[in-house]
Write an enzyme that holds these catalytic residues in place. Structure first.
Site, short mmCIF file in Angstrom:
data_model
loop_
_atom_site.label_atom_id
_atom_site.label_comp_id
_atom_site.label_asym_id
_atom_site.label_seq_id
_atom_site.Cartn_x
_atom_site.Cartn_y
_atom_site.Cartn_z
N GLN A 1 40.71 48.74 74.22
CA GLN A 1 40.37 48.75 72.80
C GLN A 1 41.51 48.14 71.97
O GLN A 1 42.67 48.50 72.13
CB GLN A 1 40.07 50.19 72.35
CG GLN A 1 39.55 50.31 70.92
CD GLN A 1 38.19 49.68 70.69
OE1 GLN A 1 37.38 49.53 71.59
NE2 GLN A 1 37.93 49.28 69.45
N ASP B 1 34.60 42.14 77.54
CA ASP B 1 34.89 41.77 76.16
C ASP B 1 34.91 40.25 75.99
O ASP B 1 34.85 39.74 74.87
CB ASP B 1 36.30 42.27 75.76
CG ASP B 1 36.26 43.50 74.86
OD1 ASP B 1 35.25 43.68 74.15
OD2 ASP B 1 37.24 44.26 74.88
N LYS C 1 30.87 53.65 71.71
CA LYS C 1 30.59 52.91 72.96
C LYS C 1 30.21 53.88 74.07
O LYS C 1 29.25 53.66 74.81
CB LYS C 1 31.82 52.06 73.35
CG LYS C 1 32.04 50.88 72.40
CD LYS C 1 33.38 50.15 72.58
CE LYS C 1 33.54 49.11 71.48
NZ LYS C 1 34.80 48.38 71.49
N1 GUN Z 1 38.34 46.31 68.35
C1 GUN Z 1 37.40 45.92 67.44
N2 GUN Z 1 36.38 45.27 68.04
C2 GUN Z 1 36.67 45.25 69.36
C3 GUN Z 1 35.99 44.72 70.50
O1 GUN Z 1 34.90 44.12 70.41
N3 GUN Z 1 36.61 44.90 71.70
C4 GUN Z 1 37.82 45.55 71.82
N4 GUN Z 1 38.35 45.65 73.04
N5 GUN Z 1 38.48 46.03 70.78
C5 GUN Z 1 37.89 45.90 69.56
#
Ligand code: GUN
Length: 294
Positions: free
Chosen positions: A98, A121, A54
């Site tokens: 996350q 998100d 990211k």
């Molecule tokens: N863990 C796996 N996919 C995601 C996501 O799209 N957002 C977040 N915050 N954690 C994740």
């Protein structure tokens, strides 16, 4: 013949579109560069890998990112304090925590403490509820990525029967809502199956589209699908082979390839789409901020 849905290539095209939009709407107007915050707790190797991707994508596109990496033993209150700082920081347009979080942390409580306007998100109940009611909101990035892939490859969804396997807040639940909504990209008849569904094959055998996110390598086999089905594999399982690590999806690629009409590869299918959709949500949050600060 099975056609592979190339998420990697499509994500690069979308990156170019987002870069152009940033140039036109942000840089040319001398507005602050979009800024994504990321909070990571602990040292889960998959989470570290995703977070690094990211951050790298922010760099590729030329937006800012800030990572707060907390030690694994951090308390719920310590995490909430960092969330409040991000909520109040005018330089942060949007941020994510996350997932998954450690067992001593209540994930619902954490998500509820995020300002919905910065919830890129789309996990906060305000955004999730609005999404469910077809209202304007941030939508979860993986679900958006899947919809975008289906749209770009002109795969018909309307009137088709979709089976979703897995009911997580990250993938299964939001994609089941979005596939069935009354919209051009929607109008599908959806069954949401999960670990307590007896005889999943009964549903998958009848499905025109299957979206799977269960974290079990090779779960969906060729025998479980009908000929010509569209298969979206969201699983990213890290498998050890001697000293080497490789990625395997939730789909048994070899038995499904040749029987499905379309299939997402792992890696290079849904994964890159998720990251680019998060960046798209962050740009949207930045544009909203600029609008509301006028
Ligand atoms: N863990 C796996 N996919 C995601 C996501 O799209 N957002 C977040 N915050 N954690 C994740």
């Amino acid at each position: 013949m099975t056609k592979l849905l190339n998420g990697k290539k499509l994500a690069i095209e979308i990156r170019k579109e987002i870069s152009k939009e940033i140039e036109k709407k942000i840089r040319n107007k001398k507005k602050p560069i979009p800024h994504l915050g990321i909070i990571l707790l602990g040292n889960n190797s998959s989470s570290i890998l995703y977070v690094n991707r990211k951050i790298q994508e922010c760099k590729n596109i030329g937006i800012q990112s800030s990572l707060i990496h907390l030690p694994v033993e951090s308390s719920e209150n310590e995490l909430i304090k960092e969330i409040q700082k991000m909520n109040q920081n005018p330089l942060i347009d949007g941020f994510i925590v996350q997932l998954p979080l450690q067992k001593h942390i209540n994930t619902d409580k954490i998500i509820l403490s995020i300002n919905p306007k910065k919830d890129v998100d789309g996990f906060h109940p305000e955004n999730f509820g609005k999404m469910s009611l077809n209202m304007n909101a941030f939508f979860p990035a993986t679900a958006l990525g899947i919809l975008t892939l289906l749209e770009k490859y002109k795969i018909q969804i309307s009137g088709k029967y979709t089976v979703v396997i897995g009911r997580s807040r990250i993938v299964g639940r939001p994609i089941s809502i979005l596939m069935s909504r009354k919209k051009n990209i929607g109008n599908s008849t959806v069954t949401l199956t999960h670990s307590h569904t007896p005889n999943i094959k009964y549903y998958t055998k009848r499905a025109d589209i299957i979206i799977i996110s269960v974290g079990i390598p090779g779960f969906l086999t060729g025998k479980m699908i009908k000929k010509g089905a569209v298969i979206i594999d969201v699983g990213i399982n890290r498998i050890k082979n001697g000293k080497n690590l490789f990625l395997k999806g939730d789909v048994d690629f070899h038995s499904v390839y040749g029987k499905a009409s379309y299939l997402t590869p792992v890696p290079g299918g849904v994964g890159p789409m998720t990251i680019i959709m998060l960046i798209k949500n962050t740009l949207r949050a930045a544009l909203n901020r600029n609008r509301s600060s006028k």
